[in-house]
Design a protein around this motif. Structure first.
Motif: not given
Length: 618
Positions: A49-50, A126-129, A349-350, A407-408
């Motif tokens: 995600a980054g 994990t929540a971000c991804e 992302l996976t 996400l932020s």
């Protein structure tokens, strides 16, 4: 009596753990993986995600084209932390996380703080991804999911919570939790395939940016912004335009770069999974440090290249936050390529999602088995051989965070937790290198100390001047060429003092940078005094003898490099907003309540005698 109780309480806080073979959850087979597999695992866990989602937000609101500098600063900070992490891993002849390394070398309280922050980082990452996966998939199908969720489940409180409940990301987390409960393991082959596809897609993005990019995007002015607002039929409408700032390469100033660097730190989180799964290589002593450094270097080059390509292809205020890279190709007229990028983003992302989700139960299991967390979390399911309660706890907490937070917000919380954990790792390396090696005869050392004490007792009591002279000699000109208990204690307390001074200096520079550098009559002398004190205490540590114990990897330029790592990490932490600190404070408050209410009383070794602190103990 009170002093004795305080002493016993302090001993519990610094109680170290002896390494013993343990039968338990997911014992890896040595030789199953190699160094290349560890590098692939580190890159796959980090490049997610980054680099695909976060880069757009940093460019739009915090740094503009200077996002390249943000990634450079964050990458440098992470590389310094990675070097410290690699040495700490080399001291301990058994793979594990920073939790295990700090428990063996520094003691229980430091280990709990690091472990508790790692749990937070795994949960939030994990929540971000999962959120980023949902964004990428939503972009691929024309934003139908987000529109449906906003129309049905909008929370209408965007400042505190997400603008809508993302049930798709929540279902994704539950699916992974179910796979973990069933005992599904990571596949090195699948991870390498996903990581290879990720590297290919990122290389394509970087090359495309330099081919289709326009250097004028790094020199935008008010006139360019006005023309864009008039052209509502272009890449994005007026309502989705970001702020212009002052234009140019650094539109939001130096402060924006600092805030962006703190946020970009998240893009490098994940390399510690190399140490956690390093037991499956034939020589973890060598492969773990190499895997960490190589994976961080690859991630730094990829993030810097992608941020440069994105801001060259699209003016920073026109970048779409949810899917910046696919929309960038649509903006430059390469519409079909955006589907390739979207599929590559899903693969990346996976891989990153698996890399952050799978190690989480291992850490919770380890802390619960040591009884720093509730022992029930270490219960193993007889049918699948997995810690089912630990998995359910982690999955439930991750699911809630995925539903409620943007996400932020999640990214800043992960960055804060990891910056603190890595600072403690650097502190551990700084102290550990100067501790005495107990391979020398303990009996001889003890007898020597007794003889010296008797000799001193038989003579007259030295006066204040003689005592001061002896103290100065021990600080600046120690007699021994190898560490002693006295020199180890000097380094320990000097390191604590340095952390305090560096924290104060970071706070001053973060809150009043312009006043400090403009010669404010109050703040500038304070900053100069802090620098002088930091320099003096650093020289005292540098003068102390280091441990001669051979390890595969040692941090160069000790003690400067760990101190620079601590300063940069703390300074980046100071860039976080108040909301992030409130959430982080709540998390740490819950953690300390668990530790002082349960962990310190039930942890293993309460009634066991502790060996002397040493590097050879590990």
């Amino acid at each position: 009596m009170l002093c004795q109780d305080v002493h016993q309480f302090g001993q519990k806080l610094v109680r170290r753990r002896l390494l013993e073979p343990r039968e338990g959850f997911e014992r890896p087979k040595a030789g199953h993986l190699n160094t290349l597999d560890l590098v692939a695992l580190g890159v796959g866990s980090t490049l997610g995600a980054g680099v695909y989602i976060l880069v757009g937000e940093v460019a739009v609101y915090e740094a503009g084209p200077a996002t390249v500098i943000c990634f450079f600063a964050a990458g440098l900070s992470t590389l310094l932390s990675g070097l410290c992490y690699a040495e700490l891993a080399a001291w301990v002849p058994r793979p594990g996380s920073a939790y295990l390394y700090s428990y063996v070398t520094m003691g229980q309280l430091c280990a709990f703080i690091i472990g508790w922050n790692l749990i937070l980082s795994f949960v939030m990452a994990t929540a971000c991804e999962a959120r980023a996966w949902s964004y990428a998939f939503d972009s691929l199908i024309g934003n139908r999911l987000s529109q449906a969720f906003q129309a049905t489940f909008s929370l209408h409180v965007p400042y505190f919570l997400a603008t809508y409940v993302d049930f798709f990301a929540f279902i994704l987390v539950l699916l992974l939790t179910g796979l973990l409960v069933l005992g599904v393991h990571e596949s090195a082959l699948v991870n390498k395939v996903f990581t290879s596809l990720n590297i290919l897609v990122l290389s394509f993005i970087i090359l495309s940016g330099f081919i289709k990019g326009d250097l004028h995007s790094w020199k935008l002015t008010n006139q360019d912004y006005s023309l864009t607002t008039l052209n509502t039929s272009g890449y994005s409408d007026i309502s989705r335009l970001g702020p212009l700032g002052s234009g140019g390469f650094v539109p939001f100033g130096f402060e924006g770069i600092l805030h962006g660097a703190a946020t970009c730190f998240y893009a490098f989180v994940g390399f510690d999974v190399v140490a956690i799964t390093g037991g499956e290589v034939p020589n973890p002593h060598r492969s773990i440090p190499l895997g960490i450094v190589i994976s961080l270097s690859i991630c730094f080059l990829a993030c810097s290249g992608v941020s440069a390509a994105l801001t060259l292809m699209v003016p920073y205020y026109q970048i779409q936050l949810e899917s910046p890279l696919p929309q960038a190709f649509l903006h430059v007229g390469w519409g079909p390529a955006r589907h390739v990028v979207a599929v590559g983003a899903l693969c990346a992302l996976t891989s990153s999602l698996l890399g952050t989700m799978f190690p989480m139960p291992r850490l919770i299991y380890a802390m619960a088995e040591d009884r720093l967390l509730f022992q029930g979390l270490a219960r193993i399911c007889t049918h699948t051989g997995t810690p089912i309660l630990a998995i359910i706890f982690a999955g439930s907490l991750t699911g809630v965070m995925t539903l409620l937070f943007e996400l932020s917000d999640l990214v800043d919380l992960v960055s804060t937790a990891m910056l603190l954990a890595y600072s403690l790792v650097a502190f551990s390396v700084l102290v550990l290198r100067y501790q005495p090696d107990q391979n020398l005869s303990n009996n001889e050392a003890t007898e020597e100390e007794i003889d010296i004490s008797l000799l001193e007792a038989s003579h007259f009591e030295p006066g204040p001047e003689a005592r001061s002279s002896n103290i100065l000699k021990s600080l600046w000109c120690p007699k021994n060429t190898f560490p002693t208990l006295k020199s180890g204690q000097i380094v320990y307390w000097c390191a604590f003092l340095l952390v305090l001074l560096l924290s104060i200096l970071s706070l001053v520079l973060a809150q009043w940078p312009s006043q400090v550098f403009s010669g404010d009559p109050r703040l500038t002398p304070v900053a100069v005094l802090l620098l002088l004190l930091i320099t003096g205490v650093t020289v005292i540590i540098w003068r102390q003898p280091q441990s001669p114990s051979p390890v595969y990897f040692k941090v160069p330029a000790l003690p400067v490099l760990p101190l620079v790592s601590i300063f940069v990490n703390v300074y980046l932490m100071m860039q976080m907003d108040t909301g992030t600190w409130i959430l982080f404070g709540i998390w740490m408050g819950v953690g300390f309540a668990i530790y002082f209410g349960y962990g310190i009383r039930h942890s293993l070794g309460n009634n066991e005698p502790q060996p002397p602190a040493s590097t050879s103990q590990t």
